[in-house]
Design an enzyme around this catalytic site. Structure first.
Site, PDB file in Angstrom:
ATOM      1  CG  ASP A  22      -2.134   0.881   1.088  1.00 57.83           C
ATOM      2  OD1 ASP A  22      -2.138   1.385   0.233  1.00 57.83           O
ATOM      3  OD2 ASP A  22      -2.585   1.280   1.983  1.00 57.83           O
ATOM      4  N   GLY A  25      -0.260   5.643  -4.093  1.00 60.30           N
ATOM      5  CA  GLY A  25      -0.833   6.550  -4.384  1.00 60.30           C
ATOM      6  C   GLY A  25      -0.421   7.892  -3.965  1.00 60.30           C
ATOM      7  NE  ARG A  35      -3.884   6.874  -7.665  1.00 65.32           N
ATOM      8  CZ  ARG A  35      -4.457   6.505  -6.421  1.00 65.32           C
ATOM      9  NH1 ARG A  35      -3.627   7.165  -5.450  1.00 65.32           N
ATOM     10  NH2 ARG A  35      -4.304   4.926  -5.868  1.00 65.32           N
ATOM     11  CB  SER A  67      -8.338  -5.119  -3.533  1.00 59.52           C
ATOM     12  OG  SER A  67      -9.055  -4.515  -3.695  1.00 59.52           O
ATOM     13  CG  ASN A  70      -7.429  -2.717  -5.633  1.00 62.21           C
ATOM     14  OD1 ASN A  70      -5.939  -3.146  -5.238  1.00 62.21           O
ATOM     15  ND2 ASN A  70      -7.750  -0.893  -5.196  1.00 62.21           N
TER      16      ASN A  70
HETATM   17  C1  FPP Z   1      -2.346   0.472  -3.512  1.00 65.04           C
HETATM   18  O1  FPP Z   1      -1.104   1.723  -3.073  1.00 65.04           O
HETATM   19  C2  FPP Z   1      -1.168  -0.349  -4.451  1.00 65.04           C
HETATM   20  C3  FPP Z   1      -2.004  -1.585  -5.347  1.00 65.04           C
HETATM   21  C4  FPP Z   1      -3.748  -0.790  -5.339  1.00 65.04           C
HETATM   22  C5  FPP Z   1      -1.632  -1.863  -6.309  1.00 65.04           C
HETATM   23  C6  FPP Z   1      -0.171  -3.049  -6.310  1.00 65.04           C
HETATM   24  C7  FPP Z   1       0.722  -2.916  -7.311  1.00 65.04           C
HETATM   25  C8  FPP Z   1       1.997  -2.633  -7.526  1.00 65.04           C
HETATM   26  C9  FPP Z   1       2.915  -2.878  -6.424  1.00 65.04           C
HETATM   27  C10 FPP Z   1       2.366  -2.398  -8.557  1.00 65.04           C
HETATM   28  C11 FPP Z   1       2.032  -3.808  -9.761  1.00 65.04           C
HETATM   29  C12 FPP Z   1       2.281  -5.383  -9.225  1.00 65.04           C
HETATM   30  C13 FPP Z   1       3.015  -6.016 -10.080  1.00 65.04           C
HETATM   31  C14 FPP Z   1       2.526  -7.297  -9.051  1.00 65.04           C
HETATM   32  C15 FPP Z   1       3.707  -5.717 -10.592  1.00 65.04           C
HETATM   33  P1  FPP Z   1      -2.980   3.255  -3.835  1.00 65.04           P
HETATM   34  O2  FPP Z   1      -2.256   3.167  -4.249  1.00 65.04           O
HETATM   35  O3  FPP Z   1      -3.827   1.869  -2.748  1.00 65.04           O
HETATM   36  O4  FPP Z   1      -2.181   3.373  -2.654  1.00 65.04           O
HETATM   37  P2  FPP Z   1      -2.400   5.239  -2.501  1.00 65.04           P
HETATM   38  O5  FPP Z   1      -3.478   4.079  -0.694  1.00 65.04           O
HETATM   39  O6  FPP Z   1      -1.066   5.813  -1.002  1.00 65.04           O
HETATM   40  O7  FPP Z   1      -3.094   5.693  -2.421  1.00 65.04           O
END
Ligand code: FPP
Length: 255
Positions: A22, A25, A35, A67, A70
């Site tokens: 997490d 963003g 983002r 998820s 998402n």
């Molecule tokens: C949460 O951060 C992260 C995600 C929803 C996506 C995770 C994806 C990756 C790490 C990259 C791609 C994955 C692979 C396996 C290649 P957020 O966007 O919710 O962050 P925030 O809470 O700060 O907005």
């Protein structure tokens, strides 16, 4: 005096480490970037952590990459995440094969775009004979629907007389989950400071240890991983028993 954290390989490692990645963003926002730049940097962290876990000898690593919830993010962000996943699979397959890492995936995979799904299934197949480590990507994953789906399939088997209700115990139930042949996570790390499970491995996490760090996922590197593992190695896992019982068990004097 500042407390120094040893970052040597800890004595006791989790057999299964799961990570809620997490903060992508926020990482981007702090740099006045879109983002997607945070997700891109997050994909680099994925590579570093997979390599570190492989070198440390952690047999199972599960990453919460996308998820079910998402899907409701803005279309451009979902598309960009799917592209990143595609690129990751394309770029890393040789690395996975070379390091004898088996790729697994859990979640509603049928919802992934066709080209991503095809490449994913091809990579699952190509790495299926690997045995050194299992990398499990949770994609379009939601634990409540995993549980509801298991309950429905069990009910169907009971209705057909293939299974009888008294046979449905914890073990039988677990065998209907996506993770049927994967041990429960010993340690769940969540980055960026949020203190929740967010519909991740709800059944499987019953006795998992939690480690929450303020570090945002794109900044989570090998050093941060070792810090988390060091912390885990100091914990006493009692599984409902008392400290004395655990001590007697370790010394072999339990009756
Ligand atoms: C949460 O951060 C992260 C995600 C929803 C996506 C995770 C994806 C990756 C790490 C990259 C791609 C994955 C692979 C396996 C290649 P957020 O966007 O919710 O962050 P925030 O809470 O700060 O907005």
């Amino acid at each position: 005096m500042t407390k120094t954290v040893s970052i040597e390989k800890p004595d006791r490692l989790p057999r299964h480490l799961a990570i809620i990645m997490d903060g992508n963003g926020r990482w981007a926002k702090r740099r006045f970037m879109p983002r997607i730049m945070g997700h891109r940097q997050g994909a680099k962290a994925v590579k570093e952590i997979v390599t570190a876990c492989r070198e440390l000898g952690i047999p199972y690593l599960t990453l919460y990459a996308f998820s079910k919830e998402n899907w409701s993010r803005p279309r451009e962000e979902v598309d960009a995440l799917m592209d990143l996943l595609y690129d990751y699979l394309q770029r890393e397959v040789d690395e996975l094969l070379g390091n004898r890492i088996r790729l697994r995936a859990i979640g509603e995979l049928y919802r992934l775009p066709e080209r991503v799904r095809n490449l994913l299934f091809e990579t699952l197949e190509r790495t299926s004979k690997n045995y050194e480590m299992q990398l499990v990507l949770a994609l379009s994953y939601g634990s409540r629907s995993e549980i509801a789906d298991a309950a429905r399939r069990i009910a169907e088997k009971c209705a057909k007389g293939v299974l009888s209700p008294p046979e449905v115990d914890e073990e039988t139930f677990a065998s209907f989950l996506y993770t049927s042949d994967i041990p429960d996570p010993d340690l769940i790390i969540r980055t960026s400071g949020e203190q929740r499970l967010s519909n991740f491995l709800l059944f499987q996490a019953a006795y998992s240890e939690f480690y929450i760090t303020e570090t945002l996922w794109p900044d989570f590197d090998r050093k941060e991983l070792l810090k988390a593992l060091q912390d885990y190695s100091m914990r006493e896992r009692r599984f409902g028993r008392t400290s004395d019982q655990i001590f007697l068990r370790c010394t072999g004097s339990e009756s």
